[in-house]
Enzyme design. Sequence first.
Site, short mmCIF file in Angstrom:
data_model
loop_
_atom_site.label_atom_id
_atom_site.label_comp_id
_atom_site.label_asym_id
_atom_site.label_seq_id
_atom_site.Cartn_x
_atom_site.Cartn_y
_atom_site.Cartn_z
N GLU A 159 -6.31 9.02 -2.56
CA GLU A 159 -6.91 8.47 -1.34
C GLU A 159 -6.15 9.04 -0.15
O GLU A 159 -4.92 8.93 -0.10
CB GLU A 159 -6.83 6.94 -1.31
CG GLU A 159 -7.63 6.26 -2.41
CD GLU A 159 -7.60 4.74 -2.34
OE1 GLU A 159 -7.45 4.19 -1.23
OE2 GLU A 159 -7.72 4.11 -3.40
N GLU A 177 -3.09 1.48 -7.09
CA GLU A 177 -2.09 0.85 -6.20
C GLU A 177 -1.45 -0.38 -6.82
O GLU A 177 -1.36 -1.44 -6.18
CB GLU A 177 -2.75 0.47 -4.87
CG GLU A 177 -3.07 1.64 -3.99
CD GLU A 177 -3.63 1.25 -2.61
OE1 GLU A 177 -3.76 0.05 -2.31
OE2 GLU A 177 -3.93 2.17 -1.84
O1 AHR Z 1 -10.10 2.81 0.36
C1 AHR Z 1 -9.94 1.47 0.69
C2 AHR Z 1 -8.79 0.81 -0.07
O2 AHR Z 1 -7.59 1.38 0.34
C3 AHR Z 1 -8.79 1.01 -1.55
O3 AHR Z 1 -9.57 0.06 -2.21
C4 AHR Z 1 -7.35 0.83 -1.91
O4 AHR Z 1 -6.98 1.57 -3.04
C5 AHR Z 1 -6.60 1.21 -0.65
O5 AHR Z 1 -5.75 0.19 -0.28
#
Ligand code: AHR
Length: 508
Positions: A291, A172
């Site tokens: 994610e 990110e």
């Molecule tokens: O999964 C929790 C957080 O969400 C992770 O660290 C990040 O990549 C995202 O913002």
Amino acid sequence: MQTEYVFDRDFTVGDVNDKVWSSFTEHLGRSIYGGIYDPGKPFSDEHGFRNDVKSVVKGLDLGVVRYPGGNFVSNYNWKDAIGPKQGRRKTMEFAWSSIETNQFGIDDFCQWAQEVGVEPMIAVNLGTGSIRDAAELVEYCNHDSGTYWSDLRIKNGHREPYNVKYWCLGNEMEGSWQAGHLSAEDYAKKAREAAKLMKWVDTDIKLVVCGSSYEMLDAYLEWDRIVLRECLPYIDYVSTHYYTMNHGQGDLEFLSSWRELDRHIGNTRDAIAFTNDKMRGKKDLKICLDEWNVWNFQDIKLDNMEQLAGLTTFELTSAGKWEQHPPILQEKYSLLDALTVGGMGITLLDNVDSVEIACLAQLINVIAPITTDEDGNVLKQTIYYPFEALTQYARGTVLRSSVHGDDLETTMGRVPVIHAAAVHNRDAREIRIFALNSDLRNPAEFSPVFRGFGSPRLVRHLTLSGEDLQARNTFDKPDSVVMRSMAPADGATVELPAASWNVLIYSE
Ligand code: AHR
């Protein structure tokens, strides 16, 4: 309400890559410490790995597990967490304002991954870390011997290289909450150079570049255009993240998050197509949705995701500052959350032509399907069940479908009553249908029409449903929300319970 889906044997979306059913574990809260790793406990093995967690994770048959972050990775020095454990230093962890003991590191993770039968997918630090650190981590993990870092791995007790194939170029990086956050131009150059070095160390690795994830940021998609242009020759996947939140928009609207996910994936797909056209390239880059989940921010003091913009730290959880492995982000999932996860899983199937890796975030304790306590008990949360069913049954070739049926009015427009996808598993000679009934009050009639299959027979019907959408599983009542078997319907039409997520298995 009646919905007809037509599935044709010869019209397919694509094969479900085994890595579409993957997950993620971060040095965050009790995900690693107290989740995967709990040394010196009667329920842990000689390496400190929890046996109860190992056996549940094995049951999921995951493709890859991504590690060590997440936001955590952007200030992580992997060299702090190798070698004798007593010599490892404690460090300040900036992403979650915690203390990192470094008792669990890359060797431990790769060893754990081998034991549970998953492939590691490792993220390198492109925030505060250097491109050289990134290349040296590949050398430590994948080079056989005869160099400083490969020999150090051997000295640390790991003769064989891990041959880690999948690597993420940071996490990110478009977000100001990332340690060492960069502009798109600066990230593009750093990612390109890291990619070159990493591939020089091991030409067989596959690289995931950070695309953008957060639609409220100005950089969204502009970022992808800049980064992809610079990195296209060196990378194999583009990452994006998608979390949905129940913030009071209405149950049906929340349940329909799959539509937003579909659009979100489409945006990344379009960004890839745009770059390919612009560069007259033909690179078949795939999406790594590394994610995705429901994340209701139960432990984050923000009203909505928009407020994330501009934050530089996650000092927003219930933890005090600089605690060691605080029990943060331990979301408690409801039936409604599970149905929403199931709906998004169906959307992943609709997109298997472009999504090759997808990681449910996360795996244990932190926004996770699996929860542990400190006494050696493990709990399967509600969202575990649709995810498990997908990992178990959604293997094969996804069939294209055409839908004719009723839809429902929402504040986001109309949504179909039934959202469904079918997977043809040739080995088992089965067509497996995954179907969400979004009508919260009434059952819905589902009529699949199969073309090119003869007359498939429904042999199994599993359903996730219940009267109380807020029902949860707890250590005291672990089975409130589980998949249940229903008697398979005889005729061509199957009744799906109100507010339900279903697996229908047809024998060819
Ligand atoms: O999964 C929790 C957080 O969400 C992770 O660290 C990040 O990549 C995202 O913002």
